[in-house]
Design an enzyme around this catalytic site. Structure first.
Site, PDB file in Angstrom:
ATOM      1  N   HIS A 266      58.960  34.734  10.895  1.00 47.90           N
ATOM      2  CA  HIS A 266      58.816  33.275  10.768  1.00 47.90           C
ATOM      3  C   HIS A 266      58.271  32.672  12.071  1.00 47.90           C
ATOM      4  O   HIS A 266      57.257  31.952  12.055  1.00 47.90           O
ATOM      5  CB  HIS A 266      60.188  32.662  10.423  1.00 47.90           C
ATOM      6  CG  HIS A 266      60.177  31.167  10.316  1.00 47.90           C
ATOM      7  ND1 HIS A 266      60.054  30.511   9.120  1.00 47.90           N
ATOM      8  CD2 HIS A 266      60.267  30.199  11.262  1.00 47.90           C
ATOM      9  CE1 HIS A 266      60.068  29.199   9.326  1.00 47.90           C
ATOM     10  NE2 HIS A 266      60.200  28.987  10.629  1.00 47.90           N
ATOM     11  N   GLU A 267      58.924  32.985  13.172  1.00 46.59           N
ATOM     12  CA  GLU A 267      58.469  32.436  14.457  1.00 46.59           C
ATOM     13  C   GLU A 267      57.095  33.004  14.816  1.00 46.59           C
ATOM     14  O   GLU A 267      56.269  32.326  15.416  1.00 46.59           O
ATOM     15  CB  GLU A 267      59.485  32.712  15.565  1.00 46.59           C
ATOM     16  CG  GLU A 267      60.903  32.197  15.299  1.00 46.59           C
ATOM     17  CD  GLU A 267      60.991  30.704  14.956  1.00 46.59           C
ATOM     18  OE1 GLU A 267      60.119  29.935  15.423  1.00 46.59           O
ATOM     19  OE2 GLU A 267      61.913  30.308  14.198  1.00 46.59           O
ATOM     20  N   GLU A 296      55.142  24.709   9.293  1.00 47.01           N
ATOM     21  CA  GLU A 296      56.032  25.484   8.429  1.00 47.01           C
ATOM     22  C   GLU A 296      55.251  26.190   7.326  1.00 47.01           C
ATOM     23  O   GLU A 296      55.677  27.227   6.829  1.00 47.01           O
ATOM     24  CB  GLU A 296      57.136  24.600   7.856  1.00 47.01           C
ATOM     25  CG  GLU A 296      58.136  24.107   8.899  1.00 47.01           C
ATOM     26  CD  GLU A 296      58.886  25.232   9.610  1.00 47.01           C
ATOM     27  OE1 GLU A 296      59.116  26.289   8.995  1.00 47.01           O
ATOM     28  OE2 GLU A 296      59.228  25.054  10.794  1.00 47.01           O
TER      29      GLU A 296
END
Lengths: 501, 501
Positions: A266-267, A296
Site C-alpha cells: 500500500h505505502e 489512495e
C-alpha cells in the site's frame, strides 16, 4: 517587475517553501521513527518556529505582490506556471484568513497530540488523548469557518482532501456501496468457514519480514536510491523536500506476516505515485500527488487490485517459501491467494479485507460528520464508535486501542481524509479496467514484470504531479467520467468466484 | 527599546536559532542514518535555504541592534545573559566577515562532500573525494583570512575548536607527549605478544551487539527518554534543538565487539555532557558543551579512564557472558581487561589503544598544519599520510579506506578538530585525579554505580554548558592550572603495570 524576473522569483519562492516543508516533514518523520520518547516538546518548539517562518514566507507582502503580478500576466505563463500561481494564491487566500498565532499554535498542538496519541494507544487510555482530540476538532471547525464561513466545516475539509467533494456526494457514494456490499457480505457470512487463512498466522521473525519487505519493494519496482523503509506504529508515506526523497514505513506483527506485507504494498503504491512525478516538477508545488483520493487510488491499486490478485500471489509465493520455509510447509500459492482475500468483519481498518473495508471508512465518515456538525462530543466518540462497529460489522470492540485510538489520522489533524480511501478504491478499479485495454496486466503480474503497469500509471497519472485537478486528471486517464459501479461490479465478481456464490 | 523587552527578545532570538539548528542538524543526522542513498542533492538544496535564513536571522540588522544595545547595558544583565550576548556578538562579527553566498555555498559543499566521502571510503577512491576536500581546505583558509586576516589560518581554526589554542601550544604539548610516550611504546613493543586479545575477536551478531549497546547505555546512566542510538559509518553524537534530544551512533563490526563497545562508551560520554546542561540553558547558545577539548575530555574519560579500567570491566563482564556465552567460554574478566588495553600500533584511529592514540592525532595535526600552510597539496595527502604512519607507528597503510579516508571530520569541514582529542584525553586524567579526592571511583565502578561519578562531572562540568570559557571551566573544576604531565604519568603507571615493565 519584469516578467522573466518574476518567473524566476516564482521558482525561488517554491524552492524555499520546499526547503521548509522538507525540514518540517523530516521532524515529523523523525518523531515517528528515530527520536527518543521524551522529545515531543522539543520538536513542537522547532516546528512552531519553522511554521511561523513558512507562514511569513508564503503569505508575506512580497510573495502576494509577486503572485498577483503573475496572475495578471496569466496569458504569458506556461500551463505549469499558471497552475503554480493558482495553487499558491489559493492557499495564500486561505492562510490569510487564519491568524498566524492560531496557525502556529495548531502546529504545536499536533506534535503534542501525536505524542499523546502514541501513549494513549499503547496504554488504552482514551481520556489521555481526549483533550487533544477535542482541540483538534475544535480548531478544524474554527479554521473552516475562517476560510469558508458559508460552507459546512466538514464540507470544507472534505474538499481540502479531494477537490470538489461534499457530504452530499459522499452520502450518495456510500449509499451506493452499502446497497451492493451489504447483501454481498451477508451471503459471504453464511459461508463463514469456506476460506481457511491459518497459513497467514504463525511465527514470522521480524528480520525475515524485513527481508520480505525489501523483496516486495523490488518487485513493485521502487527505486531504492530514492525510497527507503523504516518501522512506525502506523504505516505511512512521506516525501521530503521533493519526490527524490520518499520514505515509506511499515509495522511488523510477529504472528501475522500479511499485515506488514500489505502495508508495504500500500505505502509502496503511494511512493510509486510520489516518485513518479516528472523531474522538472521537483521543488515546486506541482511535485507529488494531487489529492488524497488519487493517492489512495494508487496505493489501494497496488495493495488490492494487484497485491491481492491471483497472478501476483502466484508470482511472489516462491519468495515467501524461501523466506519462511517451515511456515509454508504444506501451503500452496492458491491457499495464500484465498487466505489474503478472506472476508471477515473485524476490528482494525488497515487489516480489513477489500469487501468490509468500506464499512470501516463509512463508520469514520459518519463519526466525523457528527462531531463536525456538533451532534456528537469527542467525549462520546468511543461509545459511538463501538456502537457503529457492532451495528455495521457485528463485532464487539474490546478496548479503545483496537477501537477509536487505532488510526493516526485524527492525531495528525486529518479530519475528512477517510472518505478518500473508499473513493480511491473505486477510482482504482476504473483505472485498472482502462489499463487492461492496452496492457496485459495478468500476464505482467504472473511474470513479475511490473514495468508495463507502472509505465501506464506513470504516463496517465504519476508524471503530472498536481498539474491537473483530480477530476480532470481522472477523466483524462479514463477518457470517461467516474463510475463507482465499476468498483462494486469488481468486488461482486471477485468474491462470488472466491466464495462459490 | 526597553531593557526588559530586549532581554525577552534575546531569548526569542536564541529559540529561533535553536529551531534552525535543530532542522539543519536533523537533516545531517538523517543523511547519515535513514535517508536513501540518492538524496544528497535534495538535502543540499534544503540546507542552503535554511542556512541562508539562519544567516539572515543571526546577522540581520535587528539582531545586531538588539545585541549592541544589550552589550551597552551589560552591567544590568545576569552573568548568563552577558555570556549569551558576548558569544552571539562574537559569532556575528565573524559571520559578517564571510559573504553570505560563500557561506551558503560552503554548507552545500559539505553535504555533497559528505556523500562523496562515504562513496570514496566504501570504494577506496580518494580521487573521487579529492576535489571536494580541496575545496574544503581552500574554503577554510579563505574564511580564516576573512575573519582573522592577521592570524595563521590554522591558528584561527584551532582556536575555533578550543578557545585560545595555537599551533605553538600544540607543538609544545605534542612534543611533551612524544618525549614520554615514544620510549614507553618502544618498551612495550619489545613485549609484543605479552597480551593476548583474541578473546575480542570472533562472531558477535549485530543484534546481540545492539543489545550490548543498550546495556552499556544503561550502565553509563544515559536517560533513554532523551538519548537514542543508531548506526552510521562513523560514530558521532549530536544534539537537536536542545540537550533534551541527543543522538549517539555506533558502527557494528561482526568479528570485533570491542569496536562498537568503545564507540558507544565514547559517544555516551559526549551525550552525558550534552544532556547534563542545566535545563534553563536549553534553547540558548549556552546549551551543550563549551569546546571540543572539554567535550573530548568527557568522552575519552568514559571511554578510557573508566571504560578501560579494571573495575569497570569486572562489573560489565557478566553482561558480556550472558550476551555472548559461547564466545566468552574460557575467558575471564581479567583477560578482557588486558585485551582491551593491548598496545598495538595500528591503522585506525578510533580503534587505537590509549598509548598509540595520540600518535594518530599527531599525524593528522601535522598534515592539517602543512595543508593549511600551503606546504602540502590535498593531492599529496594520501602519500604523506602513509609515510607518517610508517614513520610514527611502523605500519604500512594498505589502502586509502584504512588510511586518509578513514575519518569523517574533513568531509564535515572540521579542520583543526583533531588536536582536541589529545588535549581532552589529558584534561580528563587531571579531572579524574581531582574527582578521586572526594569520590571513591574504583568502588563505584566495581559496583556499577555511576551516579556519584556522573554527579561530580555534572556539578563541575556539565551543568555549566557554555557559560564559562574552557580554560576557566577547567581551572574551576581542578582548582589548579592544566598540567599535561598528569596524563603521561597515568599512561606510564597503567601500562608499566599491564606490561610488567
Amino acid at each position: 517587475m519584469q516578467l522573466h524576473e518574476a518567473r524566476e522569483q516564482l521558482m525561488k519562492l517554491q524552492a524555499k517553501m520546499s526547503a521548509f516543508s522538507h525540514a518540517m516533514g523530516l521532524i515529523y518523520y523523525d518523531g515517528s521513527t528515530a527520536a527518543p520518547k521524551g522529545t515531543a516538546q522539543n520538536r513542537g518548539r522547532t516546528l512552531s518556529v519553522l511554521s511561523e517562518e513558512h507562514y511569513k514566507l508564503s503569505t508575506g507582502e512580497e510573495t502576494v505582490a509577486l503572485l498577483e503580478y503573475l496572475d495578471s500576466e496569466k496569458e504569458n505563463l506556461t500551463e505549469k506556471e499558471q497552475r503554480m500561481v493558482y495553487l499558491l494564491l489559493r492557499s495564500i487566500r486561505q492562510m490569510q484568513k487564519i491568524p498566524m498565532d492560531e496557525y502556529v499554535a495548531y502546529e504545536e498542538l499536533l506534535v503534542e497530540a501525536d505524542d499523546q496519541w502514541h501513549t494513549a494507544k499503547e496504554t488504552n487510555d482514551f481520556p489521555l488523548f481526549e483533550p487533544y482530540l477535542e482541540k483538534i476538532f475544535e480548531t478544524n471547525i474554527r479554521f473552516a469557518k475562517y476560510c469558508a464561513p458559508d460552507m459546512h466545516p466538514y464540507d470544507y475539509w472534505l474538499n481540502e482532501y479531494e477537490d470538489g467533494l461534499t457530504m452530499s456526494q459522499c452520502d450518495v457514494f456510500f449509499a451506493t456501496l452499502r446497497s451492493r456490499l451489504v447483501p454481498l457480505i451477508q451471503k459471504i457470512r453464511q459461508k463463514q468457514n469456506y476460506i481457511d487463512d491459518t497459513c497467514l498466522f504463525g511465527n514470522f521473525p521480524e528480520h525475515k519480514q524485513a527481508e520480505f519487505s525489501d523483496k516486495l519493494m523490488e518487485v513493485l519496482g521502487l527505486d531504492r536510491d530514492h525510497v527507503t523503509i523504516s518501522t512506525t506504529e502506523h504505516p505511512f508515506t512521506t516525501s521530503l523536500g521533493s519526490h527524490f526523497d520518499t520514505r515509506i514505513t511499515t509495522h511488523y506483527i510477529p504472528n501475522n506476516f500479511a499485515s506488514s506485507m500489505y502495508s508495504v504494498i500500500h505505502e509502496g503504491g503511494h511512493a510509486l505515485y510520489d516518485t513518479g512525478s516528472a523531474d522538472d516538477l521537483a521543488y515546486t508545488v506541482l511535485d507529488g500527488g494531487v489529492s488524497m483520493g488519487i493517492h489512495e487510488s494508487q496505493s489501494r491499486f497496488y495493495e488490492n487490485l494487484l497485491g491481492r490478485s491471483r497472478p501476483f500471489i502466484w508470482h511472489i509465493f516462491p519468495i515467501m517459501q524461501s523466506l519462511f520455509p517451515l511456515q509454508m510447509q504444506g501451503v500452496g500459492a492458491e491457499d495464500i491467494y484465498r487466505a489474503v482475500n478472506r472476508v471477515q468483519p473485524s476490528l482494525i481498518r488497515v487489516d480489513a479485507d477489500e469487501v468490509t473495508y468500506c464499512l470501516h471508512v463509512m463508520i469514520r465518515y459518519e463519526l466525523e460528520k457528527k462531531v463536525m456538525s456538533g451532534k456528537l462530543s469527542v467525549h462520546d466518540l468511543p461509545k459511538e464508535w463501538n456502537r457503529l462497529y457492532k451495528e455495521y460489522l457485528g463485532v464487539t470492540v474490546p478496548d479503545d486501542t483496537r477501537g477509536v485510538l487505532q488510526d493516526s489520522h485524527w492525531s495528525g489533524g486529518a479530519i475528512g481524509y477517510f472518505p478518500s480511501y473508499a473513493l480511491g478504491s473505486a477510482y482504482g478499479v476504473q483505472l485498472l479496467n482502462k489499463m487492461k485495454e492496452t496492457v496485459d496486466v495478468d500476464t505482467c503480474l504472473k511474470e513479475g514484470k511490473m514495468e508495463p503497469i507502472n509505465r501506464w500509471n506513470r504516463e496517465h497519472i504519476w508524471q503530472y504531479g498536481s498539474l491537473y485537478p483530480p477530476k480532470k486528471l481522472l477523466e483524462m486517464a479514463l477518457d470517461a467520467p467516474f463510475d463507482p459501479s465499476c468498483y462494486t461490479d469488481y468486488l461482486e465478481k471477485k468474491y462470488k468466484d472466491l466464495y462459490g456464490l
